[in-house]
Motif scaffolding. Structure first.
Motif, mmCIF file in Angstrom:
data_model
loop_
_atom_site.group_PDB
_atom_site.id
_atom_site.type_symbol
_atom_site.label_atom_id
_atom_site.label_comp_id
_atom_site.label_asym_id
_atom_site.label_seq_id
_atom_site.Cartn_x
_atom_site.Cartn_y
_atom_site.Cartn_z
ATOM 1 N N ARG A 14 0.848 -1.199 0.000
ATOM 2 C CA ARG A 14 0.000 0.000 0.000
ATOM 3 C C ARG A 14 0.878 1.241 0.000
ATOM 4 O O ARG A 14 2.004 1.243 0.517
ATOM 5 C CB ARG A 14 -0.903 0.022 1.245
ATOM 6 N N CYS A 15 0.361 2.329 -0.561
ATOM 7 C CA CYS A 15 1.141 3.561 -0.662
ATOM 8 C C CYS A 15 1.158 4.338 0.652
ATOM 9 O O CYS A 15 0.136 4.463 1.329
ATOM 10 C CB CYS A 15 0.572 4.454 -1.771
ATOM 11 N N VAL A 16 2.314 4.840 1.005
ATOM 12 C CA VAL A 16 2.474 5.812 2.086
ATOM 13 C C VAL A 16 2.883 7.115 1.409
ATOM 14 O O VAL A 16 3.956 7.201 0.806
ATOM 15 C CB VAL A 16 3.540 5.367 3.100
ATOM 16 N N CYS A 17 2.030 8.133 1.484
ATOM 17 C CA CYS A 17 2.238 9.360 0.710
ATOM 18 C C CYS A 17 3.204 10.317 1.396
ATOM 19 O O CYS A 17 3.268 10.394 2.631
ATOM 20 C CB CYS A 17 0.899 10.063 0.483
ATOM 21 N N SER A 18 3.948 11.052 0.581
ATOM 22 C CA SER A 18 4.820 12.106 1.091
ATOM 23 C C SER A 18 3.964 13.251 1.615
ATOM 24 O O SER A 18 2.767 13.369 1.297
ATOM 25 C CB SER A 18 5.746 12.609 -0.020
ATOM 26 N N LYS A 19 4.581 14.118 2.403
ATOM 27 C CA LYS A 19 3.865 15.240 2.993
ATOM 28 C C LYS A 19 3.231 16.093 1.899
ATOM 29 O O LYS A 19 3.860 16.431 0.906
ATOM 30 C CB LYS A 19 4.822 16.093 3.824
ATOM 31 N N GLY A 20 1.954 16.409 2.093
ATOM 32 C CA GLY A 20 1.255 17.264 1.151
ATOM 33 C C GLY A 20 0.528 16.519 0.044
ATOM 34 O O GLY A 20 -0.161 17.144 -0.760
ATOM 35 N N TYR A 21 0.662 15.172 0.006
ATOM 36 C CA TYR A 21 0.016 14.387 -1.045
ATOM 37 C C TYR A 21 -0.958 13.378 -0.438
ATOM 38 O O TYR A 21 -0.793 12.931 0.701
ATOM 39 C CB TYR A 21 1.045 13.658 -1.893
ATOM 40 N N GLY A 22 -1.970 13.014 -1.222
ATOM 41 C CA GLY A 22 -2.957 12.059 -0.763
ATOM 42 C C GLY A 22 -3.582 11.321 -1.926
ATOM 43 O O GLY A 22 -3.212 11.510 -3.081
#
Length: 419
Positions: A107-115
């Protein structure tokens, strides 16, 4: 619950006794298709678990479980989830999470500011989150959208997913705010059911937390909703709970050929709702659901579902706006305290609909809204317990057969109460 009334020369007594059912399962650990051991929590004494499947492994998905202790039966088709030994990677093309995060446990773990499910969009930092002063609801707004998120009902379901008790939740008592970013509310019913709802906004900083053993990152401009249900008195040891949440959406039209759309994704092996996307003109509300909750402090399997969606053009708007209503069900087993934990925000894709280029035709616009989605995060958890003899039979969601009937019933009931 048993009511007792005694009247005699020496004693007058009117009281009630809470009955805890036996046998009863409140939580069960995650099981893979080749795992030989299962840990079950509940009220059942000691018993043996038998695998009645002839093969050495059990097929992935929901399985039927049964506990029989001296003729007392507990059975369930929605508590035990068999996880595939190999789970399909869900991190997008080449597992890159759109270049805005990294892939962890498929599963994806998003960078800060992304969703978004594969981190495909930015979180809208210009959106506003406005919690209500008297109800555990909040409005999330941006330039052309308004999303109103609320709790509308807590339902007790029987073994066949028929509603045996439906408690609407229109009236709450605010609790003194902990600080400007945390609001709490209390709802009481029948003198023994208490629901505590907490709204937390993350406007200035991101927060990392763990819920039901799952790591969660709450970015800025996110609404976190925690719901704790205490003291529910069930009518049978086979009954379960479901929280119904509502999302009212309103979109101001700025391009006549672009229409709002909703898409959703489900797990490939158990049909559990993973996310919903309410999209319009380059921004969207995104709901992402974890299949876990907390029952009496222990993680449990939670089945999430999209119950109903309806849309209309409000009277007097002359076609300048469109509204829709979505009902989301969060299922949980029996518990003395159940906890769920949804999160919300608005995401935006600057490449979709934000430019001043000519409006695309309706077919192209619809295609774009499905391909470039963005949104709010709902992370759900609840608590309960499960237990039993594993038969290994896959139960392919019987509750789907009742969805249409429930949609009509819920809509009619809420309209009568003007909710």
């Amino acid at each position: 619950m048993l009511f007792i009334s005694i009247n005699s020369t020496y004693l007058t007594l009117n009281t009630s006794i809470i009955i805890y059912y036996y046998p009863l399962v409140t939580s069960i650990n995650e099981v893979t298709e080749t795992q030989p051991h299962v840990t079950i929590y509940g009220n059942f004494g000691s018993f043996n678990i038998n695998n009645n499947n002839d093969s050495t492994s059990i097929k992935p998905g929901l399985a039927n479980i049964t506990i029989d202790i001296d003729g007392s039966i507990y059975t369930s088709t929605k508590d035990l989830n068999i996880v595939p030994l190999v789970i399909e990677d869900q991190c997008g093309d080449h597992s890159l999470c759109s270049g805005n995060g990294y892939c962890y446990k498929r599963r994806c773990v998003c960078s800060k500011g992304y969703g978004g499910f594969i981190c495909e969009s930015q979180i809208n930092q210009e959106s506003k989150i406005l919690p209500d002063d008297s109800l555990p609801s909040a409005v999330i707004t941006s330039t052309t959208e308004r999303f109103d998120i609320s709790i509308v009902s807590i339902q007790e379901l029987d073994y066949n997913d028929h509603i045996v008790k439906d408690v609407l939740t229109p009236s709450w008592t605010p609790i003194i705010p902990i600080n400007q970013s945390i609001h709490q509310y209390s709802f009481k019913h029948d003198g023994y059911i208490e629901v505590i709802a907490t709204l937390q906004t993350t406007t200035n900083m991101s927060i990392q937390t763990i819920f039901a053993g799952t790591a969660i990152t709450l970015d800025t401009n996110t609404l976190k909703v925690s719901i704790a249900i205490n003291g529910w008195r069930y009518r049978s040891n086979l009954n379960t709970l479901r929280v119904v949440m509502k999302v009212d959406s309103e979109y101001q039209h700025i391009k006549s050929c672009i229409e709002p759309s909703l898409t959703n994704g489900t797990s490939p092996y158990d049909n559990n709702l993973q996310f919903i996307r309410l999209n319009y003109n380059g921004s969207a509300l995104y709901g992402s659901f974890l299949p876990v909750g907390l029952s009496d402090g222990r993680p449990f399997y939670s089945f999430n579902q999209l119950i109903n969606v309806s849309s209309s053009s409000p009277a007097g708007t002359h076609g300048n706006s469109t509204s829709s209503t979505s009902y989301i069900g969060i299922n949980m087993p029996q518990c003395r305290q159940c906890v769920i934990d949804p999160n919300f925000n608005i995401l935006v894709d600057h490449a979709d609909g934000s430019s001043n280029t000519a409006c695309l035709d309706a077919q192209s616009a619809t295609s774009i809204s499905f391909d470039t989605w963005k949104i709010v995060t709902i992370v759900v958890v609840c608590g309960v317990a499960l237990a039993a003899t594993i038969t290994g039979a896959i139960v392919y969601f019987k509750r789907n057969a009742n969805v249409k009937l429930e949609r009509k019933r819920i809509e009619t009931r809420l309209k009568q109460l003007n909710i």
